[in-house]
Scaffold this motif. Sequence first.
Motif, mmCIF file in Angstrom:
data_model
loop_
_atom_site.group_PDB
_atom_site.id
_atom_site.type_symbol
_atom_site.label_atom_id
_atom_site.label_comp_id
_atom_site.label_asym_id
_atom_site.label_seq_id
_atom_site.Cartn_x
_atom_site.Cartn_y
_atom_site.Cartn_z
ATOM 1 N N GLY A 27 2.049 -5.585 -7.587
ATOM 2 C CA GLY A 27 1.897 -6.320 -6.256
ATOM 3 C C GLY A 27 3.211 -7.178 -5.767
ATOM 4 N N GLY A 29 5.626 -6.412 -3.816
ATOM 5 C CA GLY A 29 5.711 -6.171 -2.452
ATOM 6 C C GLY A 29 7.077 -5.804 -2.131
ATOM 7 N N LEU A 32 6.845 -3.082 0.462
ATOM 8 C CA LEU A 32 6.437 -3.527 2.007
ATOM 9 C C LEU A 32 7.656 -4.103 2.639
ATOM 10 C CD1 LEU A 32 3.890 -4.645 3.651
ATOM 11 C CD2 LEU A 32 4.431 -6.913 2.463
ATOM 12 N N GLU A 41 0.646 -2.487 2.451
ATOM 13 C CA GLU A 41 0.189 -3.711 2.529
ATOM 14 C C GLU A 41 -0.207 -4.127 0.930
ATOM 15 O OE1 GLU A 41 -3.513 -4.011 4.754
ATOM 16 O OE2 GLU A 41 -4.717 -3.208 3.090
ATOM 17 N N ILE A 42 -0.019 -5.655 0.772
ATOM 18 C CA ILE A 42 -0.293 -6.142 -0.713
ATOM 19 C C ILE A 42 -1.591 -6.783 -0.386
ATOM 20 C CG2 ILE A 42 0.595 -7.551 -2.387
ATOM 21 C CD1 ILE A 42 2.212 -4.973 -1.933
ATOM 22 N N ARG A 43 -2.510 -6.519 -1.305
ATOM 23 C CA ARG A 43 -3.569 -7.339 -1.338
ATOM 24 C C ARG A 43 -4.467 -7.192 -2.580
ATOM 25 N NH1 ARG A 43 -8.126 -3.426 -0.574
ATOM 26 N NH2 ARG A 43 -7.343 -1.627 0.649
ATOM 27 N N ARG A 44 -5.605 -7.915 -2.799
ATOM 28 C CA ARG A 44 -6.313 -8.108 -4.014
ATOM 29 C C ARG A 44 -6.862 -6.621 -4.194
ATOM 30 N NH1 ARG A 44 -8.886 -11.833 -7.176
ATOM 31 N NH2 ARG A 44 -10.783 -11.262 -8.078
ATOM 32 N N ASP A 46 -9.298 -3.449 -4.931
ATOM 33 C CA ASP A 46 -10.618 -3.195 -4.696
ATOM 34 C C ASP A 46 -11.516 -3.089 -6.135
ATOM 35 O OD1 ASP A 46 -9.926 -2.984 -1.921
ATOM 36 O OD2 ASP A 46 -9.845 -0.731 -2.146
ATOM 37 N N GLN A 67 -3.152 -8.651 -7.367
ATOM 38 C CA GLN A 67 -2.566 -7.989 -6.172
ATOM 39 C C GLN A 67 -1.697 -6.775 -6.409
ATOM 40 O OE1 GLN A 67 -2.383 -9.919 -3.161
ATOM 41 N NE2 GLN A 67 -4.038 -10.784 -4.166
ATOM 42 N N ALA A 69 -0.363 -2.905 -4.411
ATOM 43 C CA ALA A 69 0.057 -2.503 -2.963
ATOM 44 C C ALA A 69 -0.993 -1.370 -2.645
ATOM 45 C CB ALA A 69 1.411 -1.613 -3.180
ATOM 46 N N TYR A 70 -1.407 -1.169 -1.414
ATOM 47 C CA TYR A 70 -2.041 -0.086 -0.945
ATOM 48 C C TYR A 70 -1.270 0.500 0.328
ATOM 49 C CZ TYR A 70 -6.568 -1.229 -3.646
ATOM 50 O OH TYR A 70 -7.335 -1.183 -4.775
#
Length: 98
Positions: A27, A29, A32, A41-44, A46, A67, A69-70
């Motif tokens: 994660g 980035g 990104l 997008e970088i996020r927690r 799932d 984190q 990348a999705y």
Amino acid sequence: MRDSSTTACKQPPGVIVPAVDLRRCEGKGDCLIVCPENVFEIRRIDEADYRGLGVLHRFKLRVHGMQVAYTPNADACRSCGLCVTACPERAIKLTRAS
């Protein structure tokens, strides 16, 4: 700063999509930052994806803040490959869309 130029792109959008290996992604980035098509997008991570990982990969994710990348806009990818070369973990590959 993002380079919005698409001169390096090799395909029309949606033919090739990036696939992120969540076992490798930390994660950071970089994908990104370099993507001219805003694919990432970088996020927690799932919960379902997290449960599908082994113990070692779960621990690694916790160390890196959970984190990853999705690719919510994968269909916008034009196969420039900037994300692949930018990823320090080598977690991204370009694959033909299904």
